[in-house]
Design a protein around this motif. Structure first.
Motif, PDB file in Angstrom:
ATOM      1  N   TRP A  22       0.868  -1.182   0.000  1.00  0.00           N
ATOM      2  CA  TRP A  22       0.000   0.000   0.000  1.00  0.00           C
ATOM      3  C   TRP A  22       0.896   1.221   0.000  1.00  0.00           C
ATOM      4  N   GLU A  23       0.598   2.176  -0.862  1.00  0.00           N
ATOM      5  CA  GLU A  23       1.394   3.400  -0.950  1.00  0.00           C
ATOM      6  C   GLU A  23       0.500   4.591  -0.586  1.00  0.00           C
ATOM      7  N   PRO A  24       0.637   5.101   0.646  1.00  0.00           N
ATOM      8  CA  PRO A  24      -0.236   6.200   1.079  1.00  0.00           C
ATOM      9  C   PRO A  24      -0.172   7.428   0.164  1.00  0.00           C
ATOM     10  N   ALA A  25       0.998   7.755  -0.341  1.00  0.00           N
ATOM     11  CA  ALA A  25       1.132   8.933  -1.199  1.00  0.00           C
ATOM     12  C   ALA A  25       0.330   8.784  -2.489  1.00  0.00           C
ATOM     13  N   GLN A  26       0.158   7.550  -2.950  1.00  0.00           N
ATOM     14  CA  GLN A  26      -0.600   7.289  -4.173  1.00  0.00           C
ATOM     15  C   GLN A  26      -2.055   6.950  -3.862  1.00  0.00           C
ATOM     16  N   ASP A  27      -2.346   6.660  -2.603  1.00  0.00           N
ATOM     17  CA  ASP A  27      -3.670   6.248  -2.141  1.00  0.00           C
ATOM     18  C   ASP A  27      -4.154   4.996  -2.883  1.00  0.00           C
ATOM     19  N   CYS A  28      -3.212   4.056  -3.095  1.00  0.00           N
ATOM     20  CA  CYS A  28      -3.550   2.798  -3.750  1.00  0.00           C
ATOM     21  C   CYS A  28      -2.436   1.787  -3.513  1.00  0.00           C
ATOM     22  N   HIS A  29      -2.724   0.537  -3.852  1.00  0.00           N
ATOM     23  CA  HIS A  29      -1.685  -0.487  -3.824  1.00  0.00           C
ATOM     24  C   HIS A  29      -0.810  -0.311  -5.060  1.00  0.00           C
ATOM     25  N   VAL A  30       0.460  -0.678  -4.903  1.00  0.00           N
ATOM     26  CA  VAL A  30       1.416  -0.543  -6.001  1.00  0.00           C
ATOM     27  C   VAL A  30       2.322  -1.767  -6.043  1.00  0.00           C
ATOM     28  N   LEU A  31       2.949  -1.941  -7.175  1.00  0.00           N
ATOM     29  CA  LEU A  31       4.057  -2.875  -7.321  1.00  0.00           C
ATOM     30  C   LEU A  31       5.302  -2.032  -7.475  1.00  0.00           C
ATOM     31  N   LEU A  32       6.241  -2.215  -6.576  1.00  0.00           N
ATOM     32  CA  LEU A  32       7.515  -1.502  -6.662  1.00  0.00           C
ATOM     33  C   LEU A  32       8.561  -2.422  -7.273  1.00  0.00           C
ATOM     34  N   TYR A  33       9.408  -1.858  -8.099  1.00  0.00           N
ATOM     35  CA  TYR A  33      10.519  -2.588  -8.683  1.00  0.00           C
ATOM     36  C   TYR A  33      11.662  -1.608  -8.881  1.00  0.00           C
ATOM     37  N   PRO A  34      12.876  -2.092  -9.115  1.00  0.00           N
ATOM     38  CA  PRO A  34      14.029  -1.186  -9.132  1.00  0.00           C
ATOM     39  C   PRO A  34      13.896   0.014 -10.074  1.00  0.00           C
ATOM     40  N   GLU A  35      13.223  -0.149 -11.196  1.00  0.00           N
ATOM     41  CA  GLU A  35      13.117   0.944 -12.157  1.00  0.00           C
ATOM     42  C   GLU A  35      11.901   1.836 -11.955  1.00  0.00           C
ATOM     43  N   GLY A  36      11.027   1.482 -11.024  1.00  0.00           N
ATOM     44  CA  GLY A  36       9.848   2.322 -10.851  1.00  0.00           C
ATOM     45  C   GLY A  36       8.741   1.697 -10.043  1.00  0.00           C
ATOM     46  N   MET A  37       7.507   2.062 -10.424  1.00  0.00           N
ATOM     47  CA  MET A  37       6.331   1.672  -9.664  1.00  0.00           C
ATOM     48  C   MET A  37       5.157   1.519 -10.624  1.00  0.00           C
ATOM     49  N   VAL A  38       4.299   0.545 -10.321  1.00  0.00           N
ATOM     50  CA  VAL A  38       3.060   0.345 -11.065  1.00  0.00           C
ATOM     51  C   VAL A  38       1.910   0.601 -10.096  1.00  0.00           C
ATOM     52  N   LYS A  39       1.053   1.582 -10.418  1.00  0.00           N
ATOM     53  CA  LYS A  39      -0.136   1.828  -9.609  1.00  0.00           C
ATOM     54  C   LYS A  39      -1.196   0.813 -10.032  1.00  0.00           C
ATOM     55  N   LEU A  40      -1.838   0.188  -9.053  1.00  0.00           N
ATOM     56  CA  LEU A  40      -2.793  -0.874  -9.328  1.00  0.00           C
ATOM     57  C   LEU A  40      -4.230  -0.422  -9.074  1.00  0.00           C
ATOM     58  N   ASN A  41      -5.138  -0.867  -9.941  1.00  0.00           N
ATOM     59  CA  ASN A  41      -6.553  -0.624  -9.672  1.00  0.00           C
ATOM     60  C   ASN A  41      -7.032  -1.643  -8.644  1.00  0.00           C
ATOM     61  N   GLY A  42      -8.253  -1.508  -8.172  1.00  0.00           N
ATOM     62  CA  GLY A  42      -8.784  -2.368  -7.126  1.00  0.00           C
ATOM     63  C   GLY A  42      -8.747  -3.854  -7.443  1.00  0.00           C
ATOM     64  N   PRO A  43      -9.272  -4.285  -8.602  1.00  0.00           N
ATOM     65  CA  PRO A  43      -9.249  -5.717  -8.913  1.00  0.00           C
ATOM     66  C   PRO A  43      -7.832  -6.290  -9.004  1.00  0.00           C
ATOM     67  N   ALA A  44      -6.926  -5.552  -9.622  1.00  0.00           N
ATOM     68  CA  ALA A  44      -5.539  -6.024  -9.714  1.00  0.00           C
ATOM     69  C   ALA A  44      -4.931  -6.163  -8.328  1.00  0.00           C
ATOM     70  N   ALA A  45      -5.208  -5.199  -7.464  1.00  0.00           N
ATOM     71  CA  ALA A  45      -4.672  -5.251  -6.105  1.00  0.00           C
ATOM     72  C   ALA A  45      -5.233  -6.443  -5.336  1.00  0.00           C
ATOM     73  N   GLU A  46      -6.517  -6.744  -5.510  1.00  0.00           N
ATOM     74  CA  GLU A  46      -7.119  -7.886  -4.809  1.00  0.00           C
ATOM     75  C   GLU A  46      -6.455  -9.196  -5.227  1.00  0.00           C
TER      76      GLU A  46
END
Length: 94
Positions: A22-46
């Motif tokens: 969970w990333e509070p600054a983005q107000d959503c779940h994310v996938l973090l990886y060395p080159e960046g971040m993927v913001k996830l929608n609700g179904p993807a996060a579930e």
């Protein structure tokens, strides 16, 4: 749907180098990886939340999601997401 990479007995896992959180600054779940971040929608996060929390087959994952979402028919959607996530190198098969 069983003509893709994932079958009911496949065990999806996060790919090496990826972290689900969970990333509070983005107000959503994310996938973090060395080159960046993927913001996830609700179904993807579930889906990814369950992949991240425990090793289970796709069939078990779908059954758990059906319980959480009042028996919704989501098999095809889950398989489609898994295939796309695999194609994006977010997940792998054990």
């Amino acid at each position: 749907m069983s003509d893709g990479i994932f079958k009911p007995d496949s065990i999806p896992m996060l790919a090496l180098g990826y972290r689900f959180q969970w990333e509070p600054a983005q107000d959503c779940h994310v996938l973090l990886y060395p080159e960046g971040m993927v913001k996830l929608n609700g179904p993807a996060a579930e889906i990814l939340k369950r992949i991240n929390d425990k090793q289970q087959t796709v069939a078990e994952l779908i059954a758990e999601l059906k319980v959480a979402f009042n028996g919704a028919d989501l098999d095809d959607d889950v398989y489609q997401f898994l295939e796309e996530a695999y194609g994006n190198d977010w997940i792998r098969k054990q």
